[in-house]
Write a protein that holds these residues in place. Structure first.
Motif, PDB file in Angstrom:
ATOM      1  N   THR A  38       0.852  -1.187   0.000  1.00 43.81           N
ATOM      2  CA  THR A  38       0.000   0.000   0.000  1.00 43.81           C
ATOM      3  C   THR A  38       0.891   1.242   0.000  1.00 43.81           C
ATOM      4  OG1 THR A  38      -0.064   0.030   2.404  1.00 43.81           O
ATOM      5  CG2 THR A  38      -1.773  -1.242   1.290  1.00 43.81           C
ATOM      6  N   THR A  39       0.250   2.411   0.008  1.00 42.60           N
ATOM      7  CA  THR A  39       1.001   3.665  -0.006  1.00 42.60           C
ATOM      8  C   THR A  39       1.966   3.756   1.166  1.00 42.60           C
ATOM      9  OG1 THR A  39      -0.883   4.737  -1.058  1.00 42.60           O
ATOM     10  CG2 THR A  39       0.736   6.178  -0.048  1.00 42.60           C
ATOM     11  N   SER A  40       1.538   3.265   2.323  1.00 40.21           N
ATOM     12  CA  SER A  40       2.348   3.407   3.532  1.00 40.21           C
ATOM     13  C   SER A  40       3.381   2.289   3.708  1.00 40.21           C
ATOM     14  CB  SER A  40       1.436   3.453   4.765  1.00 40.21           C
ATOM     15  OG  SER A  40       0.569   2.344   4.780  1.00 40.21           O
ATOM     16  N   TYR A  41       3.338   1.269   2.862  1.00 38.64           N
ATOM     17  CA  TYR A  41       4.230   0.121   3.045  1.00 38.64           C
ATOM     18  C   TYR A  41       5.704   0.508   2.953  1.00 38.64           C
ATOM     19  CZ  TYR A  41       6.778  -4.184   2.119  1.00 38.64           C
ATOM     20  OH  TYR A  41       7.696  -5.194   2.165  1.00 38.64           O
ATOM     21  N   VAL A  42       6.029   1.484   2.118  1.00 34.86           N
ATOM     22  CA  VAL A  42       7.424   1.885   1.922  1.00 34.86           C
ATOM     23  C   VAL A  42       8.080   2.277   3.240  1.00 34.86           C
ATOM     24  CG1 VAL A  42       6.819   4.297   1.398  1.00 34.86           C
ATOM     25  CG2 VAL A  42       8.963   3.347   0.547  1.00 34.86           C
ATOM     26  N   TYR A  43       7.288   2.852   4.165  1.00 37.82           N
ATOM     27  CA  TYR A  43       7.852   3.282   5.444  1.00 37.82           C
ATOM     28  C   TYR A  43       8.152   2.085   6.345  1.00 37.82           C
ATOM     29  CZ  TYR A  43       6.196   7.720   3.665  1.00 37.82           C
ATOM     30  OH  TYR A  43       5.972   8.814   2.867  1.00 37.82           O
ATOM     31  N   VAL A  44       7.324   1.051   6.274  1.00 38.55           N
ATOM     32  CA  VAL A  44       7.611  -0.172   7.032  1.00 38.55           C
ATOM     33  C   VAL A  44       8.850  -0.856   6.468  1.00 38.55           C
ATOM     34  CG1 VAL A  44       6.740  -2.463   7.649  1.00 38.55           C
ATOM     35  CG2 VAL A  44       5.207  -0.513   7.685  1.00 38.55           C
ATOM     36  N   PHE A  45       8.941  -0.877   5.147  1.00 31.08           N
ATOM     37  CA  PHE A  45      10.064  -1.551   4.488  1.00 31.08           C
ATOM     38  C   PHE A  45      11.395  -0.911   4.882  1.00 31.08           C
ATOM     39  CE2 PHE A  45      13.105  -1.931   1.022  1.00 31.08           C
ATOM     40  CZ  PHE A  45      13.127  -3.301   0.824  1.00 31.08           C
ATOM     41  N   PHE A  46      11.503   0.404   4.698  1.00 29.90           N
ATOM     42  CA  PHE A  46      12.768   1.074   5.008  1.00 29.90           C
ATOM     43  C   PHE A  46      12.995   1.153   6.517  1.00 29.90           C
ATOM     44  CE2 PHE A  46      12.393   2.582   0.610  1.00 29.90           C
ATOM     45  CZ  PHE A  46      13.671   2.291   0.173  1.00 29.90           C
ATOM     46  N   MET A  96       5.934   8.596   9.794  1.00 28.48           N
ATOM     47  CA  MET A  96       5.265   8.739   8.496  1.00 28.48           C
ATOM     48  C   MET A  96       4.257   7.621   8.269  1.00 28.48           C
ATOM     49  SD  MET A  96       5.794  11.422   6.764  1.00 28.48           S
ATOM     50  CE  MET A  96       5.052  10.823   5.260  1.00 28.48           C
ATOM     51  N   TYR A  97       4.580   6.423   8.736  1.00 24.92           N
ATOM     52  CA  TYR A  97       3.616   5.324   8.587  1.00 24.92           C
ATOM     53  C   TYR A  97       2.331   5.656   9.329  1.00 24.92           C
ATOM     54  CZ  TYR A  97       1.623   0.678   8.354  1.00 24.92           C
ATOM     55  OH  TYR A  97       0.781  -0.368   8.092  1.00 24.92           O
ATOM     56  N   LEU A  98       2.471   6.135  10.544  1.00 24.85           N
ATOM     57  CA  LEU A  98       1.296   6.487  11.330  1.00 24.85           C
ATOM     58  C   LEU A  98       0.516   7.615  10.664  1.00 24.85           C
ATOM     59  CD1 LEU A  98      -0.351   6.115  13.921  1.00 24.85           C
ATOM     60  CD2 LEU A  98       1.134   7.797  15.008  1.00 24.85           C
ATOM     61  N   CYS A  99       1.229   8.613  10.136  1.00 29.97           N
ATOM     62  CA  CYS A  99       0.558   9.753   9.488  1.00 29.97           C
ATOM     63  C   CYS A  99      -0.241   9.339   8.254  1.00 29.97           C
ATOM     64  CB  CYS A  99       1.587  10.810   9.089  1.00 29.97           C
ATOM     65  SG  CYS A  99       2.305  11.708  10.476  1.00 29.97           S
ATOM     66  N   TYR A 103      -6.820   7.012   5.554  1.00 29.46           N
ATOM     67  CA  TYR A 103      -6.879   7.186   4.096  1.00 29.46           C
ATOM     68  C   TYR A 103      -6.938   8.661   3.700  1.00 29.46           C
ATOM     69  CZ  TYR A 103      -8.414   6.754  -0.728  1.00 29.46           C
ATOM     70  OH  TYR A 103      -8.503   6.864  -2.083  1.00 29.46           O
ATOM     71  N   ARG A 104      -7.690   9.460   4.469  1.00 26.20           N
ATOM     72  CA  ARG A 104      -7.843  10.875   4.113  1.00 26.20           C
ATOM     73  C   ARG A 104      -6.527  11.630   4.212  1.00 26.20           C
ATOM     74  NH1 ARG A 104     -13.475  12.425   7.297  1.00 26.20           N
ATOM     75  NH2 ARG A 104     -14.844  11.032   6.123  1.00 26.20           N
ATOM     76  N   ASN A 105      -5.617  11.142   5.024  1.00 30.37           N
ATOM     77  CA  ASN A 105      -4.344  11.845   5.215  1.00 30.37           C
ATOM     78  C   ASN A 105      -3.375  11.630   4.064  1.00 30.37           C
ATOM     79  OD1 ASN A 105      -5.443  12.499   7.650  1.00 30.37           O
ATOM     80  ND2 ASN A 105      -3.719  11.834   8.888  1.00 30.37           N
ATOM     81  N   ARG A 106      -3.643  10.657   3.205  1.00 29.90           N
ATOM     82  CA  ARG A 106      -2.671  10.327   2.163  1.00 29.90           C
ATOM     83  C   ARG A 106      -2.549  11.432   1.122  1.00 29.90           C
ATOM     84  NH1 ARG A 106      -3.532   3.719   1.768  1.00 29.90           N
ATOM     85  NH2 ARG A 106      -3.024   3.383   3.966  1.00 29.90           N
ATOM     86  N   SER A 107      -3.586  12.231   0.984  1.00 26.49           N
ATOM     87  CA  SER A 107      -3.505  13.364   0.068  1.00 26.49           C
ATOM     88  C   SER A 107      -2.601  14.463   0.625  1.00 26.49           C
ATOM     89  CB  SER A 107      -4.902  13.936  -0.190  1.00 26.49           C
ATOM     90  OG  SER A 107      -5.486  14.378   1.020  1.00 26.49           O
ATOM     91  N   GLU A 109       0.266  13.737   2.260  1.00 23.22           N
ATOM     92  CA  GLU A 109       1.499  13.030   2.605  1.00 23.22           C
ATOM     93  C   GLU A 109       2.725  13.926   2.488  1.00 23.22           C
ATOM     94  OE1 GLU A 109       3.993   8.983   1.383  1.00 23.22           O
ATOM     95  OE2 GLU A 109       2.039   9.399   0.475  1.00 23.22           O
ATOM     96  N   SER A 110       2.776  14.770   1.459  1.00 23.90           N
ATOM     97  CA  SER A 110       3.956  15.623   1.262  1.00 23.90           C
ATOM     98  C   SER A 110       4.133  16.598   2.427  1.00 23.90           C
ATOM     99  CB  SER A 110       3.841  16.394  -0.055  1.00 23.90           C
ATOM    100  OG  SER A 110       2.660  17.170  -0.085  1.00 23.90           O
ATOM    101  N   TRP A 111       3.002  17.097   2.973  1.00 24.22           N
ATOM    102  CA  TRP A 111       3.094  18.016   4.107  1.00 24.22           C
ATOM    103  C   TRP A 111       3.578  17.293   5.366  1.00 24.22           C
ATOM    104  CZ3 TRP A 111       3.128  22.956   3.194  1.00 24.22           C
ATOM    105  CH2 TRP A 111       2.461  23.457   2.079  1.00 24.22           C
ATOM    106  N   TYR A 112       3.064  16.083   5.582  1.00 28.60           N
ATOM    107  CA  TYR A 112       3.529  15.297   6.731  1.00 28.60           C
ATOM    108  C   TYR A 112       5.004  14.953   6.591  1.00 28.60           C
ATOM    109  CZ  TYR A 112      -1.308  14.715   8.250  1.00 28.60           C
ATOM    110  OH  TYR A 112      -2.581  14.947   8.683  1.00 28.60           O
ATOM    111  N   ARG A 113       5.425  14.703   5.355  1.00 30.01           N
ATOM    112  CA  ARG A 113       6.829  14.362   5.131  1.00 30.01           C
ATOM    113  C   ARG A 113       7.736  15.546   5.503  1.00 30.01           C
ATOM    114  NH1 ARG A 113       6.595  13.095   0.023  1.00 30.01           N
ATOM    115  NH2 ARG A 113       5.981  10.934   0.395  1.00 30.01           N
ATOM    116  N   ILE A 114       7.302  16.746   5.124  1.00 29.17           N
ATOM    117  CA  ILE A 114       8.083  17.947   5.453  1.00 29.17           C
ATOM    118  C   ILE A 114       8.166  18.120   6.975  1.00 29.17           C
ATOM    119  CG2 ILE A 114       8.082  20.477   5.350  1.00 29.17           C
ATOM    120  CD1 ILE A 114       6.829  20.164   2.523  1.00 29.17           C
ATOM    121  N   PHE A 115       7.024  17.922   7.639  1.00 29.60           N
ATOM    122  CA  PHE A 115       6.994  18.079   9.095  1.00 29.60           C
ATOM    123  C   PHE A 115       7.910  17.056   9.772  1.00 29.60           C
ATOM    124  CE2 PHE A 115       5.275  17.020  13.277  1.00 29.60           C
ATOM    125  CZ  PHE A 115       5.192  18.291  13.860  1.00 29.60           C
TER     126      PHE A 115
END
Length: 650
Positions: A38-46, A96-99, A103-107, A109-115
């Motif tokens: 899923t979209t958030s899987y990359v954070y679990v992987f790394f 980032m995984y938690l953020c 589902y609504r937060n995925r739009s 994601e770039s803002w959470y990443r900056i934070f």
């Protein structure tokens, strides 16, 4: 204890070693089992990747600190610097995984990443400054260096991150499923407790536990794809992962579906001896197929539906191998059930097929070629099949976009109209609105897009857009032209929708149009599916002045009594009845009797498809009040109806 065995008497690193092994095992599983990506899987992987590196560095730090010399101070600082960077990346991934869980937060994601990156940068700055100012290491000689300040500072960073995560989870709890909330409010408080425990005892290093546990829990619950212990098969999520990997790596492969319809109806949770034989047959097939073709991967969709990926280039030899797979399946199933059939559809993965959903849709399209359910059906997709599917898929995506937008000004929905001739006045008094679809400047045939719209539940949205376009034009026509109405087609399914009447009346009211100027056309199949919702909608709309046409009358769905029982103003005779009546005297008599019966019931009659003089003469002689067809007028853009209606004299 492990620390004593390897000589780490000053610092206990048992937990670090244990969770290094745990994270390594999980990372192997993550790469070998094709998890849900899923979209958030990359954070679990790394996060899990860094969770292998961090404990290894912390073990190295404990080792150096336990056997310290002044010459090793530089090496110790380098290890600590590496740990600070890796640990900050772990905290970034976990946060980032938690953020991105809601589902609504995925739009956002770039803002959470900056934070989160800002938090990590501040953490690194704080820790690195402390490190090089000498606040993390205390060494005055001897074999032991005091690194408790380093552990405490890492602990503080973990506490801040975990506290932030809990506060964030509280603010978005309403957007999370119950199971996700339960996991978060169990795992994160546990991590906080472990960090507090680490703060009180720096000689036992347990930092790895505080980040491996949440990452492992997230992977197990939300991303792992276990194997079926009997069949040795994985599920649809694993299929999707392997499919996406092959697309990304540009590996040639075939994808196929094997369906055993009779097995899909069996309840294997309550097995009978016969079911046990059926299940044994599936197990045998899987083992035979796997042994014979090492590059074959089979995935279970249901009791009798399987998808397979065969990683091989498109060659005649490999297609023979797929044929053998089908032969094995037929023989295996026939051995236990002579009446059982299989459906096997496969195809090379054409470059246009980008997702497993597209592949599944193409298979569904091809499965319609299976006409006899008593026969086995085996089919391999061709380039021509792919071309047809791509056209269908393109139309489907456009229709879905129209459905979600519901924009009355959508230029892809084009409104045409065919003027209808009134015999008595010898003029055009009505017209039928006809929907056309324009994609990339090209008109799509109604025969192509209407069935797709019905299958994808887009037809109602199209009808509403058409009704709005018709009402826009009626606003202009009402002021200057004398005419009865314009009719709009509705599908059978639409008239069973509970709120249809309110939607239609809402649009008419929005444009201030006289409801009597609107007529709705229902196909005869809608009457065949007659029910209370159909009647309720029809009578509600009739009370407001809207009349109804019955379209395609004579195609064989409804009885005359049922037609008369519903509030139809006009019956449209299908052109096939007209053509048959001219050629067949018996049919001519039947049509004449139907016309007379309808007129005696106060229902008007209209015939469509009139093209020749002979058809026109027949229609007039038999008393049709309205005639529609190319003999009088072809469909034109709705704005051109003013060329057919009579202008009001002022």
């Amino acid at each position: 204890m492990l620390s004593n065995v390897i000589g780490y008497e000053a610092y206990n690193i048992d937990v670090e070693v244990a969770f290094l092994i745990v994270s390594l095992i999980f990372f192997v599983f993550m790469n070998g089992t094709k998890p849900r990506r899923t979209t958030s899987y990359v954070y679990v992987f790394f996060g899990m990747l860094f969770s292998i590196i961090a404990p290894a560095i912390s073990i190295a730090i404990a080792y150096i600190a336990s056997d310290m010399t002044y010459e090793k101070l530089g090496m110790l600082r380098i290890c600590m610097l590496s740990y600070i960077i890796i640990y900050s990346l772990i905290l970034f991934d976990v946060s980032m995984y938690l953020c991105t869980l809601p589902y609504r937060n995925r739009s956002k994601e770039s803002w959470y990443r900056i934070f989160c990156m800002a938090f990590v940068a501040l953490m690194d700055l704080y820790c690195i400054t402390s490190l090089f100012s000498g606040n993390m290491i205390s060494y005055t000689g001897g074999e032991l260096a005091d690194i408790s300040a380093f552990i405490i500072k890492m602990n503080h960073c973990g506490l801040v991150s975990s506290t932030f995560s809990l506060v964030f989870a509280l603010t978005v709890t309403k957007d999370m499923p119950k199971v996700v909330r339960t996991i978060i409010f169990t795992v994160y408080p546990l991590c906080v407790l472990l960090l507090i425990l680490q703060r009180t005892n720096t000689s036992h290093i347990i930092l790895a536990m505080t980040y491996v546990i949440p990452l492992a829990v997230f992977f197990i619950l939300f991303h792992s794809n276990p194997y079926d212990e009997i069949l040795g098969l994985q599920n649809a999520y694993s299929l999707e992962s392997r499919f996406e990997d092959n697309i990304f790596l540009k590996k040639p492969f075939y994808i196929g579906y094997l369906i055993i319809p009779s097995f899909n109806r069996l309840d294997f949770s309550k097995p009978t001896p016969e079911m046990a034989d059926a299940f044994e047959a599936i197990v045998s097939y899987c083992r035979l197929a796997e042994d014979k073709y090492p590059n074959l991967y089979i995935y279970k969709q249901s009791a009798g539906t399987f998808t397979f990926i065969y990683e091989a280039p498109q060659t005649e030899e490999n297609e023979k191998a797929l044929d053998e797979l089908g032969d094995i399946a037929e023989k295996t199933i026939k051995d236990i059930d002579n009446l059982a059939t299989i459906i096997m559809i496969d195809m090379p993965c054409f470059k246009e097929i980008k997702t497993i959903a597209m592949a599944r849709e193409m298979v569904n399209m091809l499965s319609k070629k299976h006409v006899n359910p008593l026969d086995n059906f085996r089919y391999r997709a061709t380039l021509e099949d792919n071309k047809k599917f791509q056209e269908r898929y393109r139309i489907e995506q456009e229709l879905l976009d129209i459905r979600f937008r519901k924009d009355p000004d959508d230029e892809r929905v084009v409104c045409y109209a065919q003027p209808i001739f009134e015999v008595e006045s010898q003029s055009f008094r009505t017209a039928e609105a006809l929907m056309r679809l324009k994609i990339n400047g090209e008109m799509v045939s109604p025969g192509l897009f209407i069935p797709i719209a019905e299958e994808t539940n887009c037809i109602h949205a199209l009808t509403l857009v058409m009704l709005e376009k018709v009402c826009m034009e009626l606003q202009k026509l009402e002021k200057e032209y004398d005419f009865e109405c314009i009719s709009v087609n509705c599908s059978a399914k639409e008239f069973t929708l509970p709120g249809l009447s309110e939607e239609v009346l809402g649009i008419i009211k929005k444009y201030g149009v006289d409801p009597k100027k609107i007529r709705l056309e229902l196909t005869e199949s809608a009457v065949a599916d007659d029910n209370n919702k159909l009647k309720k909608n029809m009578y509600k709309l009739r009370e407001q002045g809207i009349s109804f046409y019955l379209d395609d009358f004579g195609t064989g769905y409804s009885a005359m009594a049922r037609v008369i029982d519903l509030p139809f103003r006009t019956i449209k005779f299908d052109k096939t009845l007209l053509y048959q009546s001219i050629e067949d005297e018996r049919m001519d008599g039947i049509v004449s009797n139907m016309i007379e019966t309808l007129k005696n019931s106060g229902i008007m009659t209209l015939v469509e498809g009139v093209e020749s003089d002979a058809q026109n003469d027949y229609s007039i002689i038999h008393g049709f009040e309205y005639i529609q067809g190319f003999h009088y007028a072809k469909p034109v853009p709705i704005s051109e109806l003013r060329n057919y209606f009579t202008k009001i004299k002022k």
